[in-house]
Write a protein that holds these residues in place. Sequence first.
Motif, PDB file in Angstrom:
ATOM      1  N   GLY A   1      56.837  57.228  41.872  1.00  0.00           N
ATOM      2  CA  GLY A   1      56.442  58.568  42.288  1.00  0.00           C
ATOM      3  C   GLY A   1      56.683  59.783  41.302  1.00  0.00           C
ATOM      4  N   PRO A   2      57.571  60.744  41.411  1.00  0.00           N
ATOM      5  CA  PRO A   2      57.845  61.925  40.652  1.00  0.00           C
ATOM      6  C   PRO A   2      58.438  61.380  39.261  1.00  0.00           C
ATOM      7  CG  PRO A   2      59.270  62.074  42.413  1.00  0.00           C
ATOM      8  CD  PRO A   2      58.423  60.930  42.683  1.00  0.00           C
ATOM      9  N   ILE A   3      59.060  60.201  39.099  1.00  0.00           N
ATOM     10  CA  ILE A   3      59.558  60.014  37.856  1.00  0.00           C
ATOM     11  C   ILE A   3      58.799  59.133  37.028  1.00  0.00           C
ATOM     12  CG2 ILE A   3      62.037  60.206  38.835  1.00  0.00           C
ATOM     13  CD1 ILE A   3      62.147  57.081  38.554  1.00  0.00           C
ATOM     14  N   TYR A   4      57.487  59.053  37.525  1.00  0.00           N
ATOM     15  CA  TYR A   4      56.866  58.120  36.330  1.00  0.00           C
ATOM     16  C   TYR A   4      56.374  58.723  35.110  1.00  0.00           C
ATOM     17  CZ  TYR A   4      52.543  55.208  35.329  1.00  0.00           C
ATOM     18  OH  TYR A   4      51.798  54.535  34.696  1.00  0.00           O
ATOM     19  N   HIS A   5      56.282  59.971  35.236  1.00  0.00           N
ATOM     20  CA  HIS A   5      55.845  60.401  33.614  1.00  0.00           C
ATOM     21  C   HIS A   5      57.074  60.660  32.918  1.00  0.00           C
ATOM     22  CE1 HIS A   5      51.800  60.973  34.725  1.00  0.00           C
ATOM     23  NE2 HIS A   5      52.138  61.529  35.778  1.00  0.00           N
ATOM     24  N   GLY A   6      57.013  60.638  31.461  1.00  0.00           N
ATOM     25  CA  GLY A   6      58.084  60.497  30.834  1.00  0.00           C
ATOM     26  C   GLY A   6      58.805  59.336  30.252  1.00  0.00           C
ATOM     27  N   THR A   7      59.341  59.157  29.236  1.00  0.00           N
ATOM     28  CA  THR A   7      60.034  57.924  28.799  1.00  0.00           C
ATOM     29  C   THR A   7      61.273  57.664  29.802  1.00  0.00           C
ATOM     30  OG1 THR A   7      59.381  58.375  26.332  1.00  0.00           O
ATOM     31  CG2 THR A   7      60.899  56.734  26.845  1.00  0.00           C
ATOM     32  N   LYS A   8      61.322  56.425  30.057  1.00  0.00           N
ATOM     33  CA  LYS A   8      62.260  55.979  30.909  1.00  0.00           C
ATOM     34  C   LYS A   8      63.308  54.810  30.470  1.00  0.00           C
ATOM     35  CE  LYS A   8      60.671  58.777  33.984  1.00  0.00           C
ATOM     36  NZ  LYS A   8      61.019  60.124  33.720  1.00  0.00           N
ATOM     37  N   ASN A   9      64.406  54.461  30.888  1.00  0.00           N
ATOM     38  CA  ASN A   9      64.966  53.427  30.759  1.00  0.00           C
ATOM     39  C   ASN A   9      64.988  52.466  31.881  1.00  0.00           C
ATOM     40  OD1 ASN A   9      66.673  54.186  28.214  1.00  0.00           O
ATOM     41  ND2 ASN A   9      67.600  55.549  29.504  1.00  0.00           N
ATOM     42  N   SER A  10      64.524  51.112  31.595  1.00  0.00           N
ATOM     43  CA  SER A  10      64.319  50.002  32.590  1.00  0.00           C
ATOM     44  C   SER A  10      65.225  49.026  32.460  1.00  0.00           C
ATOM     45  CB  SER A  10      62.791  49.729  32.401  1.00  0.00           C
ATOM     46  OG  SER A  10      62.499  48.793  33.203  1.00  0.00           O
ATOM     47  N   ILE A  11      65.785  48.591  33.714  1.00  0.00           N
ATOM     48  CA  ILE A  11      66.467  47.456  33.885  1.00  0.00           C
ATOM     49  C   ILE A  11      65.982  46.355  35.047  1.00  0.00           C
ATOM     50  CG2 ILE A  11      68.846  46.248  34.153  1.00  0.00           C
ATOM     51  CD1 ILE A  11      70.136  49.395  33.745  1.00  0.00           C
ATOM     52  N   LEU A  12      65.852  45.322  34.490  1.00  0.00           N
ATOM     53  CA  LEU A  12      65.242  44.163  35.303  1.00  0.00           C
ATOM     54  C   LEU A  12      66.297  42.999  35.325  1.00  0.00           C
ATOM     55  CD1 LEU A  12      62.321  43.903  36.589  1.00  0.00           C
ATOM     56  CD2 LEU A  12      61.694  42.562  34.853  1.00  0.00           C
ATOM     57  N   GLN A  13      66.677  42.580  36.531  1.00  0.00           N
ATOM     58  CA  GLN A  13      67.554  41.785  36.839  1.00  0.00           C
ATOM     59  C   GLN A  13      67.519  40.866  38.047  1.00  0.00           C
ATOM     60  OE1 GLN A  13      71.807  42.852  36.999  1.00  0.00           O
ATOM     61  NE2 GLN A  13      72.285  41.241  35.790  1.00  0.00           N
ATOM     62  N   VAL A  14      67.771  39.349  38.139  1.00  0.00           N
ATOM     63  CA  VAL A  14      67.452  38.693  38.925  1.00  0.00           C
ATOM     64  C   VAL A  14      69.199  38.831  39.956  1.00  0.00           C
ATOM     65  CG1 VAL A  14      67.306  36.209  39.888  1.00  0.00           C
ATOM     66  CG2 VAL A  14      66.091  37.000  38.027  1.00  0.00           C
ATOM     67  N   ILE A  15      68.902  39.109  41.270  1.00  0.00           N
ATOM     68  CA  ILE A  15      70.214  38.989  41.905  1.00  0.00           C
ATOM     69  C   ILE A  15      70.230  38.181  43.103  1.00  0.00           C
ATOM     70  CG2 ILE A  15      70.453  41.337  41.014  1.00  0.00           C
ATOM     71  CD1 ILE A  15      69.501  42.244  43.999  1.00  0.00           C
ATOM     72  N   ALA A  16      71.308  38.072  43.885  1.00  0.00           N
ATOM     73  CA  ALA A  16      71.291  37.205  44.950  1.00  0.00           C
ATOM     74  C   ALA A  16      70.384  37.542  46.023  1.00  0.00           C
ATOM     75  CB  ALA A  16      72.690  36.931  45.317  1.00  0.00           C
ATOM     76  N   SER A  17      70.307  38.832  46.592  1.00  0.00           N
ATOM     77  CA  SER A  17      69.811  39.516  47.296  1.00  0.00           C
ATOM     78  C   SER A  17      70.002  40.938  47.534  1.00  0.00           C
ATOM     79  CB  SER A  17      70.000  38.873  48.930  1.00  0.00           C
ATOM     80  OG  SER A  17      71.452  39.461  49.317  1.00  0.00           O
ATOM     81  N   GLU A  18      69.150  41.630  48.207  1.00  0.00           N
ATOM     82  CA  GLU A  18      69.256  43.307  48.292  1.00  0.00           C
ATOM     83  C   GLU A  18      70.374  43.586  48.951  1.00  0.00           C
ATOM     84  OE1 GLU A  18      66.706  46.945  49.770  1.00  0.00           O
ATOM     85  OE2 GLU A  18      65.646  45.118  49.675  1.00  0.00           O
ATOM     86  N   SER A  19      70.994  42.759  49.853  1.00  0.00           N
ATOM     87  CA  SER A  19      72.142  43.116  50.567  1.00  0.00           C
ATOM     88  C   SER A  19      73.277  42.914  49.671  1.00  0.00           C
ATOM     89  CB  SER A  19      72.213  42.714  51.976  1.00  0.00           C
ATOM     90  OG  SER A  19      71.984  41.305  51.772  1.00  0.00           O
TER      91      SER A  19
END
Length: 100
Positions: free
Chosen positions: A51-69
Amino acid sequence: MGVQGIILDAASKPITGQVTVKWQLDGYVDYFVTGEPVEGPGVFKFFIYPGPIYHGTKNSILQVIASESDPTPLSAPLTWRIPDCAQGNASFINITFRHR
């Protein structure tokens, strides 16, 4: 913004079941659960619409986790900076994760 890659288990074999991936983009967090890969074992592909944070340079972190909870990490985090969408491609491919 989109990412695509492969998730391997600790023995370096492609994951064939469901895996939860946490994608953090600055203050925005989304969770993705992979299903049976349609393009081959272990392949994941998903998009984030922050949404509104799409524009501008961003820090991104991608990680495999056990589950959302249960956010116990199952992989090392992959961190990178994403340039503003007006400055370049916002899709990333050839990302490989290994379960610990």
